[in-house]
Write an enzyme that holds these catalytic residues in place. Structure first.
Site, PDB file in Angstrom:
ATOM      1  N   HIS A 202       0.832  -1.217   0.000  1.00 20.29           N
ATOM      2  CA  HIS A 202       0.000   0.000   0.000  1.00 20.29           C
ATOM      3  C   HIS A 202       0.865   1.265   0.000  1.00 20.29           C
ATOM      4  O   HIS A 202       2.083   1.220   0.224  1.00 20.29           O
ATOM      5  CB  HIS A 202      -0.950  -0.010   1.205  1.00 20.29           C
ATOM      6  CG  HIS A 202      -0.257   0.026   2.544  1.00 20.29           C
ATOM      7  ND1 HIS A 202       0.271   1.175   3.087  1.00 20.29           N
ATOM      8  CD2 HIS A 202      -0.022  -0.966   3.448  1.00 20.29           C
ATOM      9  CE1 HIS A 202       0.796   0.909   4.264  1.00 20.29           C
ATOM     10  NE2 HIS A 202       0.641  -0.390   4.505  1.00 20.29           N
ATOM     11  N   CYS A 218       3.107  -5.042   6.630  1.00 22.17           N
ATOM     12  CA  CYS A 218       2.717  -4.601   5.286  1.00 22.17           C
ATOM     13  C   CYS A 218       3.909  -3.989   4.553  1.00 22.17           C
ATOM     14  O   CYS A 218       4.889  -3.559   5.170  1.00 22.17           O
ATOM     15  CB  CYS A 218       1.576  -3.586   5.371  1.00 22.17           C
ATOM     16  SG  CYS A 218      -0.017  -4.327   5.815  1.00 22.17           S
TER      17      CYS A 218
END
Length: 242
Positions: A202, A218
């Site tokens: 992301h 992440c």
């Protein structure tokens, strides 16, 4: 003859005082009045006319030098502000140039369209045709949150919402339960979800963290870079994290 002698004697008597005075000045060392510079530099030069040079002493003044203040217009009052140390401006945070996107040679066996993430070097590679790959800098999981494996892109989202997992909220009780998508959202401009895991590739509104191990697992990218990757990668693309 007698008259001439009387005239000469009268002239001698008339000139005698001047000659003796001149001789006295010469013998005493007195000359022309000296030109002296006053020790007070705010005063003009002072011409001393006293004949006795030895008796002269310099006049020293303790008067302070006049200040040259700024001219202030009538009707306005300006108070001088106290001197305050000016704090240094905080250095502008920026990404290390070596983590900016570039194209590199690729000799791996992965097919074009495959994403390979090297968590140790902090790079994401998108394999292209012809032995090349597009390389991006990324932020990865901090110590204790590292992982490796192979997944596929199961979903893509623009300006995704963020719902912190229960385990994350337990570690950080001050986290909100929901953050709508937008520039202040930690997931940034785009998100690529990895299989059924909670991990994502992301964007980030903290681009200076790219190249560091700061996340909870992440993979972070600059908003510009994740948008570029988002447009190049379809759902179903293979992702290998090493």
């Amino acid at each position: 003859m007698h008259r001439s002698r009387i005239v000469l004697m009268a002239l001698a008597l008339a000139c005698a005082p001047f000659v003796s005075s001149a001789q006295a000045d010469f013998r005493s060392g007195a000359g022309a009045p000296p030109l002296l510079l006053s020790p007070d530099l705010t005063e003009p030069w002072v011409l001393q006319l006293q004949p006795n040079r030895r008796a002269m002493r310099p006049a020293v003044t303790s008067r302070p030098l006049p200040r040259q203040g700024r001219q202030v217009r009538r009707g306005t009052v300006r108070a001088s502000a106290p001197t305050v140390a000016t704090p240094r401006r905080a250095a502008k945070r920026s990404i290390d140039p070596r983590f900016l996107p570039t194209t590199v040679a690729w000799d791996g066996r992965q097919k074009p369209g495959t994403i390979v993430i090297d968590t140790r070097e902090r790079y994401l590679y998108l394999v292209e045709k012809g032995g090349f790959a597009r390389r991006y800098g990324v932020g990865v999981g901090r110590p204790g949150f590292e992982w490796a494996g192979t997944h596929t892109v199961s979903r893509k989202a623009e300006w995704p919402d963020w719902r912190p997992p229960a385990a994350m909220r337990k570690r950080q009780p001050n986290l909100p339960s929901f953050v709508p998508g937008g520039p202040s959202n930690p997931l940034g401009a785009r998100a690529l979800y990895l299989g059924s895991t909670l991990y994502r590739i992301h964007g980030s509104n903290e681009p200076w963290t790219i190249g560091r191990a700061v996340s909870s697992g992440c993979i972070r990218m600059r908003n510009e870079d994740v948008t570029d990757l988002y447009n190049r990668v379809p759902v179903g693309a293979r992702v290998k994290v090493i």
